[in-house]
Design a protein around this motif. Sequence first.
Motif, PDB file in Angstrom:
ATOM      1  N   ASN A 173       0.513  -0.979   0.500  1.00 31.38           N
ATOM      2  CA  ASN A 173      -0.183  -0.332   0.137  1.00 31.38           C
ATOM      3  C   ASN A 173       1.102   1.551  -0.154  1.00 31.38           C
ATOM      4  O   ASN A 173       1.682   1.212   0.842  1.00 31.38           O
ATOM      5  N   TYR A 174       0.223   2.181  -0.609  1.00 31.42           N
ATOM      6  CA  TYR A 174       0.995   3.323  -0.636  1.00 31.42           C
ATOM      7  C   TYR A 174       0.008   4.813  -1.084  1.00 31.42           C
ATOM      8  O   TYR A 174      -0.707   4.626  -2.151  1.00 31.42           O
ATOM      9  N   TRP A 175      -0.215   5.459  -0.594  1.00 31.91           N
ATOM     10  CA  TRP A 175      -1.550   6.496  -0.373  1.00 31.91           C
ATOM     11  C   TRP A 175      -1.014   7.931  -0.139  1.00 31.91           C
ATOM     12  O   TRP A 175      -0.035   8.171   0.188  1.00 31.91           O
ATOM     13  N   LYS A 176      -2.071   8.120  -0.844  1.00 31.35           N
ATOM     14  CA  LYS A 176      -1.836  10.048  -0.990  1.00 31.35           C
ATOM     15  C   LYS A 176      -3.259  10.411  -0.749  1.00 31.35           C
ATOM     16  O   LYS A 176      -4.489   9.803  -1.034  1.00 31.35           O
ATOM     17  N   ALA A 177      -3.259  11.920  -0.137  1.00 29.33           N
ATOM     18  CA  ALA A 177      -4.842  12.551   0.705  1.00 29.33           C
ATOM     19  C   ALA A 177      -4.572  13.997   0.595  1.00 29.33           C
ATOM     20  O   ALA A 177      -3.331  14.280   0.826  1.00 29.33           O
ATOM     21  N   ASP A 178      -5.292  15.131  -0.382  1.00 33.65           N
ATOM     22  CA  ASP A 178      -5.380  15.952  -0.235  1.00 33.65           C
ATOM     23  C   ASP A 178      -6.966  16.269   0.147  1.00 33.65           C
ATOM     24  O   ASP A 178      -7.566  15.822  -0.008  1.00 33.65           O
ATOM     25  N   MET A 179      -7.278  17.395   0.474  1.00 32.59           N
ATOM     26  CA  MET A 179      -8.387  18.218   1.097  1.00 32.59           C
ATOM     27  C   MET A 179      -8.491  19.430  -0.292  1.00 32.59           C
ATOM     28  O   MET A 179      -7.388  20.269  -0.260  1.00 32.59           O
ATOM     29  N   TYR A 180      -9.599  19.502  -1.024  1.00 37.11           N
ATOM     30  CA  TYR A 180     -10.101  21.148  -1.729  1.00 37.11           C
ATOM     31  C   TYR A 180     -11.098  21.928  -1.131  1.00 37.11           C
ATOM     32  O   TYR A 180     -12.712  21.084  -0.547  1.00 37.11           O
ATOM     33  N   PRO A 181     -10.454  23.151  -1.369  1.00 36.46           N
ATOM     34  CA  PRO A 181     -11.911  24.118  -1.266  1.00 36.46           C
ATOM     35  C   PRO A 181     -13.252  24.190  -2.224  1.00 36.46           C
ATOM     36  O   PRO A 181     -14.279  24.454  -1.826  1.00 36.46           O
ATOM     37  N   GLN A 182     -12.495  23.766  -3.520  1.00 38.48           N
ATOM     38  CA  GLN A 182     -13.948  23.559  -4.919  1.00 38.48           C
ATOM     39  C   GLN A 182     -12.825  22.982  -5.075  1.00 38.48           C
ATOM     40  O   GLN A 182     -11.522  22.102  -5.624  1.00 38.48           O
ATOM     41  N   LEU A 183     -14.194  21.604  -6.694  1.00 34.30           N
ATOM     42  CA  LEU A 183     -13.685  21.267  -7.594  1.00 34.30           C
ATOM     43  C   LEU A 183     -14.177  21.874  -8.173  1.00 34.30           C
ATOM     44  O   LEU A 183     -14.681  20.499  -8.922  1.00 34.30           O
ATOM     45  N   PRO A 184     -13.245  22.038  -9.080  1.00 36.65           N
ATOM     46  CA  PRO A 184     -13.802  22.526 -10.633  1.00 36.65           C
ATOM     47  C   PRO A 184     -13.793  21.618 -11.532  1.00 36.65           C
ATOM     48  O   PRO A 184     -13.191  20.792 -11.553  1.00 36.65           O
ATOM     49  N   ASP A 185     -13.890  22.562 -13.129  1.00 38.19           N
ATOM     50  CA  ASP A 185     -13.891  21.394 -13.883  1.00 38.19           C
ATOM     51  C   ASP A 185     -12.625  20.665 -14.325  1.00 38.19           C
ATOM     52  O   ASP A 185     -12.592  19.339 -14.771  1.00 38.19           O
ATOM     53  N   ALA A 186     -12.373  21.912 -13.753  1.00 35.44           N
ATOM     54  CA  ALA A 186     -10.315  21.726 -15.001  1.00 35.44           C
ATOM     55  C   ALA A 186      -9.918  20.402 -13.583  1.00 35.44           C
ATOM     56  O   ALA A 186      -9.205  20.056 -14.349  1.00 35.44           O
ATOM     57  N   ALA A 187     -10.435  20.984 -12.426  1.00 35.80           N
ATOM     58  CA  ALA A 187      -9.777  19.837 -11.655  1.00 35.80           C
ATOM     59  C   ALA A 187     -10.415  18.250 -11.868  1.00 35.80           C
ATOM     60  O   ALA A 187      -9.181  16.902 -11.571  1.00 35.80           O
ATOM     61  N   VAL A 188     -11.734  17.869 -12.044  1.00 43.89           N
ATOM     62  CA  VAL A 188     -12.043  16.927 -12.773  1.00 43.89           C
ATOM     63  C   VAL A 188     -11.240  16.367 -13.699  1.00 43.89           C
ATOM     64  O   VAL A 188     -10.843  14.921 -13.580  1.00 43.89           O
ATOM     65  N   GLU A 189     -10.831  17.239 -14.529  1.00 38.70           N
ATOM     66  CA  GLU A 189      -9.958  16.803 -15.660  1.00 38.70           C
ATOM     67  C   GLU A 189      -9.245  16.132 -15.249  1.00 38.70           C
ATOM     68  O   GLU A 189      -8.901  15.147 -16.352  1.00 38.70           O
ATOM     69  N   ALA A 190      -8.353  17.134 -14.528  1.00 38.15           N
ATOM     70  CA  ALA A 190      -6.814  16.619 -14.397  1.00 38.15           C
ATOM     71  C   ALA A 190      -6.954  15.087 -13.276  1.00 38.15           C
ATOM     72  O   ALA A 190      -6.215  14.207 -13.320  1.00 38.15           O
ATOM     73  N   LEU A 191      -7.865  14.998 -13.162  1.00 36.74           N
ATOM     74  CA  LEU A 191      -8.050  13.518 -12.317  1.00 36.74           C
ATOM     75  C   LEU A 191      -8.378  12.501 -12.884  1.00 36.74           C
ATOM     76  O   LEU A 191      -7.627  11.509 -12.944  1.00 36.74           O
ATOM     77  N   ILE A 192      -9.303  12.343 -14.061  1.00 35.60           N
ATOM     78  CA  ILE A 192      -9.649  11.451 -14.890  1.00 35.60           C
ATOM     79  C   ILE A 192      -8.276  11.464 -16.301  1.00 35.60           C
ATOM     80  O   ILE A 192      -8.192  10.218 -16.040  1.00 35.60           O
ATOM     81  N   SER A 193      -7.787  12.239 -16.221  1.00 42.97           N
ATOM     82  CA  SER A 193      -6.692  12.091 -17.535  1.00 42.97           C
ATOM     83  C   SER A 193      -5.387  11.086 -16.428  1.00 42.97           C
ATOM     84  O   SER A 193      -5.226  10.032 -17.049  1.00 42.97           O
ATOM     85  N   SER A 194      -5.256  12.047 -15.023  1.00 43.49           N
ATOM     86  CA  SER A 194      -4.546  10.821 -14.745  1.00 43.49           C
ATOM     87  C   SER A 194      -4.332   9.698 -14.364  1.00 43.49           C
ATOM     88  O   SER A 194      -3.126   9.111 -13.724  1.00 43.49           O
ATOM     89  N   ALA A 195      -6.113   9.413 -13.781  1.00 43.76           N
ATOM     90  CA  ALA A 195      -5.891   7.979 -13.421  1.00 43.76           C
ATOM     91  C   ALA A 195      -6.656   7.623 -14.633  1.00 43.76           C
ATOM     92  O   ALA A 195      -7.131   6.186 -14.172  1.00 43.76           O
ATOM     93  N   SER A 196      -6.784   7.254 -15.433  1.00 48.81           N
ATOM     94  CA  SER A 196      -7.575   6.847 -16.561  1.00 48.81           C
ATOM     95  C   SER A 196      -6.631   5.553 -16.895  1.00 48.81           C
ATOM     96  O   SER A 196      -7.571   4.238 -17.156  1.00 48.81           O
ATOM     97  N   GLU A 197      -5.497   5.633 -16.055  1.00 49.73           N
ATOM     98  CA  GLU A 197      -4.865   3.491 -17.219  1.00 49.73           C
ATOM     99  C   GLU A 197      -4.172   3.041 -15.519  1.00 49.73           C
ATOM    100  O   GLU A 197      -2.787   3.331 -15.565  1.00 49.73           O
ATOM    101  N   PRO A 198      -4.805   2.796 -14.760  1.00 52.46           N
ATOM    102  CA  PRO A 198      -4.554   2.192 -13.057  1.00 52.46           C
ATOM    103  C   PRO A 198      -3.203   0.818 -13.658  1.00 52.46           C
ATOM    104  O   PRO A 198      -3.658   0.162 -14.367  1.00 52.46           O
ATOM    105  N   LEU A 199      -2.306   0.925 -12.713  1.00 52.01           N
ATOM    106  CA  LEU A 199      -1.216  -0.477 -12.864  1.00 52.01           C
ATOM    107  C   LEU A 199      -1.383  -1.391 -12.296  1.00 52.01           C
ATOM    108  O   LEU A 199      -0.948  -2.086 -12.087  1.00 52.01           O
ATOM    109  N   SER A 200      -2.547  -1.665 -11.009  1.00 50.27           N
ATOM    110  CA  SER A 200      -3.208  -2.100 -10.178  1.00 50.27           C
ATOM    111  C   SER A 200      -4.450  -2.532 -10.333  1.00 50.27           C
ATOM    112  O   SER A 200      -5.157  -1.155  -9.953  1.00 50.27           O
TER     113      SER A 200
END
Length: 472
Positions: free
Chosen positions: A330-357
């Motif tokens: 296990n290796y984890w990261k976590a953060d908190m966000y005052p807002q979750l704008p569209d650009a943040a959603v797009e960054a999340l989906i793009s960076s996580a599109s190909e999980p290795l496990s």
Amino acid sequence: MVTSETTSQVSTALEEAAIEQLRTGFRGELLRPGDDGYDAARQIFNGMIDRRPALIARPADTADIQRCVIFAREHGLLVSIKGGGHSPVGYAVCEGGLMIDLSLMKGIEVDPQTRTAVAEAGVNWGEFDAATQQHGLAVTGGRVPSTGIAGLTLGSGSGWLERKLGYTVDNMIGAEVVTADGGVVRASEQENPDLFWGLRGGGGNFGIVTKFEYRLHPIGPIVYGGMLLFTRDRATEIVRAYRDFMEEAPDDVCGALALLTAPPAPFVPEELRGKPVLGMVVCFTGKPEEGEATVRPLLELEPVVRLVQPMPYVAVQSLLEAANPSGLRNYWKADMYPQLPDAAVEALISSASEPLSPFTTIIVQPLGGAVHRVPDDATAIGWRSAKWALHVLGMWQDAAEDEKQIAWVRNVAAALQPWAQRGGYLNYIMDEGEQAVRDSFGRHYGRMVALKERYDPTNLFRMNQNIKPNGR
């Protein structure tokens, strides 16, 4: 002439004599390397952690814990505390020191009249929920039943019910604590209120909490809940829709989104098994018969799997159990966000599109509700105005993949950094170091150091997200 071999033999004899002295009057178990049960006791949730304590003590009661603390001080031992053993950093087990394993301390007392419960520190959330749900009562608890109540509570206490009830620490009304000098104190709003304030978010920095007292609330035993699944190609659309719905939803609507890999389970369409999907956990704490109408905007998003209905609250608490087996790396990261704008959603989906496990999961957690109504200064944890939290939970099997799996988790977290706030909660910190602990408390940090100076000036309890006493 005293040789090094002779010195070693004398040291070993002294060590054995000291352990035998500790054993006198000790009601629990003491385990040394080679003893039956030693290897099982030192195992924790994160399979990456392989440490060997010199001694594992499994106390039966508070007096046993006092004996352990005094023993550790007298012999200069590093101390670790194991509740549920879920800390991804592995704080529960130390190398060459004294591991205090609380797993024998399982007492739970529920008072349905006062709606309170007292639980010993070795209890996990599955056990606690089972006891309180006999009376239709609950408090915000961990999302995986094997998670210990102790570590989760002390670091903040996030769970499905937080929008309805606040964090676990917001419902903690008392604690029994063994301090670094081996004494026992009670902490509450009336007794040692400074310590009580610090325990609610300060982790294990100030002592070993042996008993927790909670305020309970009428929840269940039946709630409207379950899981929805969507194809991953719709992730951006679904995350945006969920964000917009949850920011206006009533407090009774709880749950989260998860980017995960569909399991090879019968309820999953065959063509999606083993494929990246988007999951949604639903937990509505109002009248079960009103649940479907309340969350209808989510149901109208047309999930490919719709498993929501009136069900036991304990079943909702178990929804993630199969996806979080103990012993993976296990290796984890976590953060908190005052807002979750569209650009943040797009960054999340793009960076996580190909999980290795196939075990890796990303949880998008809505905050608000009761969490926002507690003043920042009421407990050690602050940052109450954050609207969202993101947990990137990297999990895999093969040690040869450690480097690339860790890099993947870090990359996803880094992609969201432009929108993350500076500080979070202790339970969210993986390996960021002392500055992250400072950031976690923000303006509360000076007060936390003062508490550390008072209750643990020698930093005996340092196997944690550590608050260092001044000058140490």
